[in-house]
Design an enzyme around this catalytic site. Structure first.
Site, PDB file in Angstrom:
ATOM      1  N   SER A 307      -9.917  21.321 -33.804  1.00 11.75           N
ATOM      2  CA  SER A 307      -9.836  20.613 -35.372  1.00 11.75           C
ATOM      3  C   SER A 307     -10.366  19.903 -35.179  1.00 11.75           C
ATOM      4  O   SER A 307     -10.721  19.156 -34.861  1.00 11.75           O
ATOM      5  CB  SER A 307      -8.209  20.709 -35.068  1.00 11.75           C
ATOM      6  OG  SER A 307      -7.841  19.111 -33.879  1.00 11.75           O
ATOM      7  N   ASP A 308     -10.386  19.773 -37.050  1.00 12.88           N
ATOM      8  CA  ASP A 308     -10.867  18.143 -37.407  1.00 12.88           C
ATOM      9  C   ASP A 308      -9.419  17.365 -37.572  1.00 12.88           C
ATOM     10  O   ASP A 308      -8.128  17.153 -36.423  1.00 12.88           O
ATOM     11  CB  ASP A 308     -10.634  18.115 -38.737  1.00 12.88           C
ATOM     12  CG  ASP A 308     -11.432  17.532 -39.253  1.00 12.88           C
ATOM     13  OD1 ASP A 308     -11.987  16.178 -39.105  1.00 12.88           O
ATOM     14  OD2 ASP A 308     -12.198  17.414 -40.465  1.00 12.88           O
ATOM     15  N   TYR A 309      -9.453  16.129 -37.541  1.00 12.94           N
ATOM     16  CA  TYR A 309      -8.965  14.787 -37.183  1.00 12.94           C
ATOM     17  C   TYR A 309      -7.441  14.872 -37.334  1.00 12.94           C
ATOM     18  O   TYR A 309      -7.211  15.201 -38.544  1.00 12.94           O
ATOM     19  CB  TYR A 309      -9.314  13.319 -37.640  1.00 12.94           C
ATOM     20  CG  TYR A 309      -8.877  12.137 -36.468  1.00 12.94           C
ATOM     21  CD1 TYR A 309      -9.762  11.700 -36.363  1.00 12.94           C
ATOM     22  CD2 TYR A 309      -7.587  11.822 -36.520  1.00 12.94           C
ATOM     23  CE1 TYR A 309      -8.943   9.999 -35.106  1.00 12.94           C
ATOM     24  CE2 TYR A 309      -7.311  10.556 -36.092  1.00 12.94           C
ATOM     25  CZ  TYR A 309      -7.949   9.944 -35.187  1.00 12.94           C
ATOM     26  OH  TYR A 309      -7.464   8.659 -34.500  1.00 12.94           O
ATOM     27  N   GLY A 311      -6.221  17.822 -37.613  1.00  9.42           N
ATOM     28  CA  GLY A 311      -5.769  18.819 -38.801  1.00  9.42           C
ATOM     29  C   GLY A 311      -4.592  19.578 -37.440  1.00  9.42           C
ATOM     30  O   GLY A 311      -3.639  19.766 -38.950  1.00  9.42           O
TER      31      GLY A 311
END
Length: 765
Positions: A307-309, A311
């Site tokens: 995932s992104d931060y 997210g």
């Protein structure tokens, strides 16, 4: 021309380096159960060299340990939402309930944490350490947008090689790069981190940078795992606002955004990162259509998705997940394998398993993907960095590489009366402007770790390049301030010189993540400074530093020459001087369109035609009343200190059967190029195609090949391009993914920009 293009459709067989097949679009997840696909992992990859050990380890793991492998936490000093999670990471590492840590570097620091995981936890599974190594660690290279301007994938590959060696020696195993978000939005700050507006150019650079990071063996001490990001369509954010909504058709998704990701997958990219945005109403972190159906099933991707931060957790803010537990369910079932920063899967995974909302099979699939990479990186055998071998700063060799790379990225926008190159014997040179003696050259993704290493400024570079000249400097104005009190001194300095070099632009903090500008002209009072220098009567050239295309006012026509130098990195000042004084003949080209005004945005070369395209003789056509038609500078534009003649494209055949293309036949397009000037130099031969009549309206032209070649004066060569179905066809709106090659004509254009005119036609029967 009735029936020039029959609607008979031929689907090209197999995959393509530009895009893979699509699958049924995932709808918003309803109540859990078999119908919504929860718990169904993608088919397992073919057995690899580590599979027996992966499965044996899985068999020994508790549910808590499995969920821990899916968790990535942030180290102290992290600048994301919530800050660092150091104490939490140390506790989880000792308990064997942590898979990765980001924003940690330094051999001693990483080894300390790694020992907690390897020597204190029950199973001793090592951690993966990730870092935003985007365009260099110690040795900062030009920003990725600049690298794309080189039209030379070797520039990106060499950056990645140097970065990987520096990072791996400091305990970093994983770079969150390359970013391959195609965008038509220069207001978007992250345009600096990508390769511009063209999917083909981006795909070539994505593959090159992946190869540079990873090499042939991830166990090597000078290689790191790459991360293709952000899947998908992040560059389409509405209004250019970071993290914003993206509404995209299936055809646009495939023909514009997905191709670079497929190229990275074909190049063996180890990991993929999900994007912050929604994709037609479904957040990317919960989008099974993209993360599983396309990526893992149809492209047979065997790496893992991170995932992104935050997210995953942010799906609750999107209004897609009911709560944090629901966010964890949606993300894991969609195809996210590791969660960055937020902790929804690790916290609620046992409950979700117990309630049947996720399955053991899907959990094991995610864990296995992460373990495979740890084995590929050799972490089970060699978990620690060699502290005595850590690279602690740029070397003479890496600086030379960065300098060469930066010079190859620069684009000569204008050069009236061959003002450039400057003569090193010039008596007096004035360097003016807020960036003349500024060290703000590194770019938006040069982390805090590089602050100890001062970049070469433009003033430094000019003094080194012209040691006999009397070089003076005046700032004139601040980069973004309102004070104009220094302009008088700058004018005096310019009047006392034979030539002035005006260095202006935007600071690195004005581009990058969360750095969106509604006005992309020169900030502050810089235009007033240029006007004052123009009034001084001294000939002057402008060096433009930026992380995006900028709009230019009347000052553009007052300057004798304009050089786009981007944010060029640690050796930027030397590289700029190399180009200004002709040690390097510029050969870069624009990887993105420069608009005349912000009101034109989005403006890009590969747009679709309208029923009423611009016609100056007809009022009722597509245009602005208050602006000239077309861009300030088109995609692919860039001048040289010499001249080139590019011939018309020559085709190996003038007619080819669609059925033959479907079965794998190709055509060759040959283009001759000759240096007709008085200096050796580089030219980028660019090949475009147009499909004038199709069942889905096609772009007015699209790049299908390019080659940067160096030629001595009077020398010539022939560049050859091999094209197949994936180059000549296009993707439809079919969610199951259909690449079409239709009967009719294909027009090819060869030249040195997207305005290329030399043409040949291929007929597909």
């Amino acid at each position: 021309m009735t029936d020039v293009r029959r609607r008979t459709v031929l689907a090209a067989a197999g995959g393509t380096a530009i895009a893979g097949k699509a699958a049924t679009i995932a709808r918003a997840q309803g109540p859990p159960g078999p119908a919504d696909g929860t718990g169904k992992p993608p088919p397992p990859p073919p057995p690899g060299p580590h599979e027996a050990r992966v499965q044996a380890l899985l068999g020994r793991m508790t549910v808590e340990e499995k969920l821990g492998q899916l968790q990535q936490l942030a180290w102290t000093g992290d600048t994301g939402p919530g800050g660092g999670q150091t104490a939490q990471a140390e506790k989880a590492a000792r308990a064997g309930r942590l898979g990765s840590v980001l924003n940690i570097y330094g051999a001693k620091t990483t080894n300390t944490l790694q020992r907690m995981a390897v020597e204190k936890s029950r199973l001793g599974i090592p951690l993966i350490f990730g870092l935003d190594v985007i365009h260099g660690l110690w040795t900062t290279f030009p920003i990725p947008l600049a690298q794309a301007a080189s039209f030379d994938p070797a520039v990106a590959e060499r950056d990645a090689e140097v970065s990987a060696k520096e990072a791996r020696s400091n305990g970093v195993h994983w770079a969150f790069s390359p970013m391959m978000d195609v965008t038509h939005e220069p207001r978007w700050g992250r345009i600096a981190e990508g390769n511009g507006e063209d999917p083909y150019l981006t795909a070539v650079f994505a593959a090159a940078k992946t190869r540079g990071y990873q090499g042939d063996d991830l166990r090597a001490k000078d290689r790191v795992a790459a991360c293709a990001k952000h899947l998908v369509a992040y560059g389409g954010a509405e209004g250019g606002r970071d993290y914003n909504t993206v509404d995209v058709s299936e055809a646009r998704l495939r023909n514009l955004y997905l191709g670079p990701f497929r190229a990275a997958v074909d190049a063996g990219v180890a990991t993929v990162m999900a994007s912050f945005n929604t994709v037609s109403g479904v957040p990317a972190h919960g989008n099974r259509h993209v993360l599983t159906s396309i990526l893992k099933e149809e492209w047979s991707y065997d790496g893992f998705v991170v995932s992104d931060y935050n997210g995953v957790q942010e799906m609750t803010v999107h209004g897609y997940a009911a709560d944090r537990a629901d966010a964890g369910r949606l993300a894991l079932n969609a195809g996210v394998d590791m969660e960055m920063a937020s902790t929804t899967i690790a916290e609620y995974g046992k409950r979700l398993l117990r309630n049947g909302q996720i399955t053991t099979a899907r959990l094991d699939d995610a864990v296995a993907r992460i373990l495979r990479l740890k084995f590929r990186l050799g972490l089970f055998a060699h978990p620690y960095a060699d502290e005595d071998a850590a690279v602690t700063g740029p070397t003479k060799a890496t600086r030379a590489t960065a300098r060469e790379a930066a010079a190859r990225t620069m684009v000569l926008l204008t050069n009236e009366k061959s003002t450039l190159p400057l003569d090193t014997s010039t008596g007096a040179i004035a360097v003016v402007g807020p960036f003349g003696d500024s060290t703000d050259l590194r770019g938006s993704w040069a982390g805090p770790w590089v602050k100890a290493f001062r970049p070469v400024t433009v003033l430094d570079g000019v003094k080194h390049a012209a040691p006999r000249a009397h070089v003076t400097h005046a700032k004139g104005v601040d980069a973004a301030g309102k004070d104009t009190g220094g302009i008088r001194k700058a004018v005096a300095v310019a009047r006392a010189a034979d030539v002035a070099i005006v260095v202006v632009g935007e600071g690195s903090t004005l581009s990058g993540e969360a750095s969106v500008r509604s006005d992309i002209s020169l900030p502050g009072q810089q235009e007033k400074l240029i006007a004052a220098i123009a009034d001084s009567g001294t000939p002057f050239v402008v060096v433009l530093l930026s992380g995006r295309p900028l709009t230019m006012g009347g000052w553009l026509h007052s300057a004798a020459a304009v050089l786009e130098a981007w944010h060029p990195g640690i050796e930027g000042g030397n590289a700029i001087a190399d180009v200004l004084f002709g040690t390097v003949n510029p050969g870069g080209k624009l990887p993105v369109t420069f608009p005349r005004a912000v009101g034109q945005i989005p403006i890009y070369y590969n747009h679709e035609n309208t029923g009423r395209p611009y016609d100056p003789a007809n009022h009722y056509t597509s245009k602005y009343l208050d602006l000239a038609n077309g861009p300030q500078f088109p995609f692919g534009h860039g001048l040289s200190y010499t001249t080139f003649d590019i011939g018309a494209p020559r085709l190996s055949v003038s007619r080819i059967r669609a059925e033959a293309l479907r079965k794998g036949d190709t055509i060759e397009v040959a283009v001759s190029v000759r240096n007709t000037g008085r200096r050796a130099g580089d030219e980028v031969v660019q090949l475009y195609l147009r499909d004038p009549v199709a069942s889905i309206v096609q772009p007015v032209r699209r790049l299908c090949g390019f080659r940067r070649v160096g030629l001595g004066t009077g020398k010539s060569t022939t560049v050859r391009f091999r094209l197949g179905a994936e180059d000549l066809g296009f993707w439809t709106h079919d969610p199951d993914g259909e690449l079409l090659v239709q009967k009719g004509e294909i027009q090819f254009y060869a030249g040195n920009s997207s305005l290329a005119k030399a043409e040949r036609t291929l007929t597909i029967t």
